[in-house]
Write a protein that holds these residues in place. Structure first.
Motif, PDB file in Angstrom:
ATOM      1  N   ASP A   1       0.879  -1.164   0.000  1.00 35.47           N
ATOM      2  CA  ASP A   1       0.000   0.000   0.000  1.00 35.47           C
ATOM      3  C   ASP A   1       0.918   1.215   0.000  1.00 35.47           C
ATOM      4  O   ASP A   1       1.669   1.442   0.955  1.00 35.47           O
ATOM      5  CB  ASP A   1      -0.873  -0.041   1.281  1.00 35.47           C
ATOM      6  CG  ASP A   1      -1.721   1.200   1.460  1.00 35.47           C
ATOM      7  OD1 ASP A   1      -1.552   2.161   0.694  1.00 35.47           O
ATOM      8  OD2 ASP A   1      -2.555   1.209   2.392  1.00 35.47           O
TER       9      ASP A   1
ATOM     10  N   ARG B   1       1.391   3.775   2.935  1.00 39.24           N
ATOM     11  CA  ARG B   1       2.088   3.410   4.177  1.00 39.24           C
ATOM     12  C   ARG B   1       3.571   3.739   4.009  1.00 39.24           C
ATOM     13  O   ARG B   1       4.024   4.042   2.910  1.00 39.24           O
ATOM     14  CB  ARG B   1       1.900   1.918   4.479  1.00 39.24           C
ATOM     15  CG  ARG B   1       0.461   1.584   4.810  1.00 39.24           C
ATOM     16  CD  ARG B   1       0.248   0.125   5.133  1.00 39.24           C
ATOM     17  NE  ARG B   1      -1.133  -0.081   5.543  1.00 39.24           N
ATOM     18  CZ  ARG B   1      -1.585   0.065   6.784  1.00 39.24           C
ATOM     19  NH1 ARG B   1      -0.753   0.403   7.740  1.00 39.24           N
ATOM     20  NH2 ARG B   1      -2.853  -0.124   7.077  1.00 39.24           N
TER      21      ARG B   1
ATOM     22  N   ASP C   1      -8.716   3.044   4.001  1.00 45.52           N
ATOM     23  CA  ASP C   1      -8.145   2.850   5.346  1.00 45.52           C
ATOM     24  C   ASP C   1      -8.150   4.174   6.127  1.00 45.52           C
ATOM     25  O   ASP C   1      -7.202   4.955   6.073  1.00 45.52           O
ATOM     26  CB  ASP C   1      -6.719   2.300   5.206  1.00 45.52           C
ATOM     27  CG  ASP C   1      -6.119   1.869   6.537  1.00 45.52           C
ATOM     28  OD1 ASP C   1      -6.622   2.320   7.588  1.00 45.52           O
ATOM     29  OD2 ASP C   1      -5.147   1.088   6.527  1.00 45.52           O
TER      30      ASP C   1
ATOM     31  N   GLN D   1      -5.160   4.705   8.693  1.00 39.47           N
ATOM     32  CA  GLN D   1      -3.906   5.132   8.059  1.00 39.47           C
ATOM     33  C   GLN D   1      -4.011   6.576   7.557  1.00 39.47           C
ATOM     34  O   GLN D   1      -3.056   7.345   7.652  1.00 39.47           O
ATOM     35  CB  GLN D   1      -3.573   4.186   6.899  1.00 39.47           C
ATOM     36  CG  GLN D   1      -2.255   4.454   6.178  1.00 39.47           C
ATOM     37  CD  GLN D   1      -1.038   4.340   7.070  1.00 39.47           C
ATOM     38  OE1 GLN D   1      -1.065   3.664   8.099  1.00 39.47           O
ATOM     39  NE2 GLN D   1       0.030   5.029   6.706  1.00 39.47           N
TER      40      GLN D   1
ATOM     41  N   HIS E   1     -14.281   9.030   4.227  1.00 37.83           N
ATOM     42  CA  HIS E   1     -13.024   8.606   3.583  1.00 37.83           C
ATOM     43  C   HIS E   1     -12.274   9.795   2.984  1.00 37.83           C
ATOM     44  O   HIS E   1     -12.885  10.746   2.492  1.00 37.83           O
ATOM     45  CB  HIS E   1     -13.309   7.604   2.459  1.00 37.83           C
ATOM     46  CG  HIS E   1     -13.773   6.266   2.932  1.00 37.83           C
ATOM     47  ND1 HIS E   1     -13.365   5.707   4.127  1.00 37.83           N
ATOM     48  CD2 HIS E   1     -14.605   5.350   2.354  1.00 37.83           C
ATOM     49  CE1 HIS E   1     -13.924   4.511   4.264  1.00 37.83           C
ATOM     50  NE2 HIS E   1     -14.698   4.284   3.208  1.00 37.83           N
TER      51      HIS E   1
END
Length: 327
Positions: free
Chosen positions: A174, A177, A198, A201, A213
């Motif tokens: 991903d 990250r 996510d 994150q 989101h």
């Protein structure tokens, strides 16, 4: 001549991929990296039988990779990727048009000192078409990196680079990250557009949404700046609505704080299915101690790439702008 070579090789590779597709019960796009790996290693693909192996060897012998340039190999693979993605609805499964990849390569050469080694990163590299197209245009030593979360695409990217004999280090993760990556001089990326699922994150980012989101394309810009050296450049293919969305104000503030907007070039409408799909190239420079914003940002609406006269006119203007700004 090049086009003919590319088309001929595509016909043979396409046949190889279709043969694998039938025997291994995989989709075309899943069969493609397996076929490319066979061309590269000549090792029996997992799950294949002797009949398939014989067919592959025969087809493989007819593909003379050593007679092809890096660009011919890249374009051949690109044609297969395009065929495999026909009808794909996922935004991240779209490939950067060749003309756009070439144009980004031209801009990169204007921005970067031709004598310096360049560290280059694409955090959403897909099949590495844009990344290798840019690498192939650069004359100096290039250290290249690419990342993608999709397992099929990263496998394709790896085989694409291997067959072109381009040394590129890939991350299968991903991309929003943390990376084990030293900051780079240059980022090029066709940004994935949509929401990042996510939320935990996303909280690590300044550009996280206040509620719901966050936009993946916003987070990719922030992440890219994080892994760019001070005074380094970033070239993004962005949706035209980027600065008009409900979170655009926050993005404006963030860019003003961390980067100089060097230019915004609107791509020709003719290469997109509809106005809602239209994109532009955004050029940023990460702020540093000795950086300053251009006197005037490079703004242009690009004509159709097929209109040679109009294209030459705009290139003259762009070249003049780079001279005026002291690049």
């Amino acid at each position: 001549m090049e086009q003919t070579k590319t088309e001929t090789t595509f016909g043979k590779l396409d046949q190889m991929v279709e043969t694998m597709e039938q025997h291994l019960n995989l989709s075309y796009i899943e069969s493609l990296p397996v076929a490319l790996e066979f061309l590269f290693t000549h090792e029996k693909p997992e799950g294949s039988n002797d009949i398939l192996l014989q067919q592959l060897e025969k087809l493989g012998e007819s593909i003379a990779l050593s007679d092809l340039s890096k660009e011919e190999i890249r374009k051949t693979i690109q044609l297969c990727v395009l065929k495999g993605m026909k009808g794909a609805t996922q935004q991240q499964h779209l490939i950067t048009p060749d003309t756009v990849a070439m144009f980004i390569g031209y801009l990169v050469q204007k921005l970067i000192d031709p004598k310096q080694t360049v560290r280059l990163f694409d955090p959403a590299c897909g099949s590495a078409n844009l990344l290798t197209a840019v690498v192939n245009q650069l004359k100096q030593k290039v250290e290249s990196y690419g990342s993608d979360v999709d397992p099929t695409l990263i496998q394709l990217a790896l085989m694409n680079a291997n067959l072109q004999q381009s040394e590129i280090e890939f991350f299968h993760q991903d991309s929003l990250r943390s990376f084990l990556l030293e900051p780079v001089d240059l980022v090029v990326s066709d940004l994935p557009v949509g929401y990042y699922p996510d939320d935990v994150q996303a909280k690590e980012y300044e550009l996280k949404a206040d509620e719901g989101h966050s936009y993946a394309h916003h987070l990719f810009i922030e992440q890219s700046l994080k892994y760019t050296k001070e005074a380094g450049y970033l070239l993004f293919v962005i949706p035209n609505f980027l600065f008009e969305s409900d979170q655009a104000k926050k993005l404006h503030g963030f860019l003003h704080k961390h980067a100089h907007i060097v230019g915004l070039l609107q791509l020709p409408m003719s290469i997109f299915k509809s106005e809602s799909n239209a994109k532009s190239i955004l050029i940023l420079q990460k702020k540093g101690n000795n950086t300053k914003a251009p006197k005037q940002a490079l703004m242009a609406q690009l004509p159709s790439f097929k209109d040679v006269r109009a294209m030459n006119n705009i290139l003259e203007k762009i070249n003049h702008w780079f001279q005026e700004e002291g690049f």
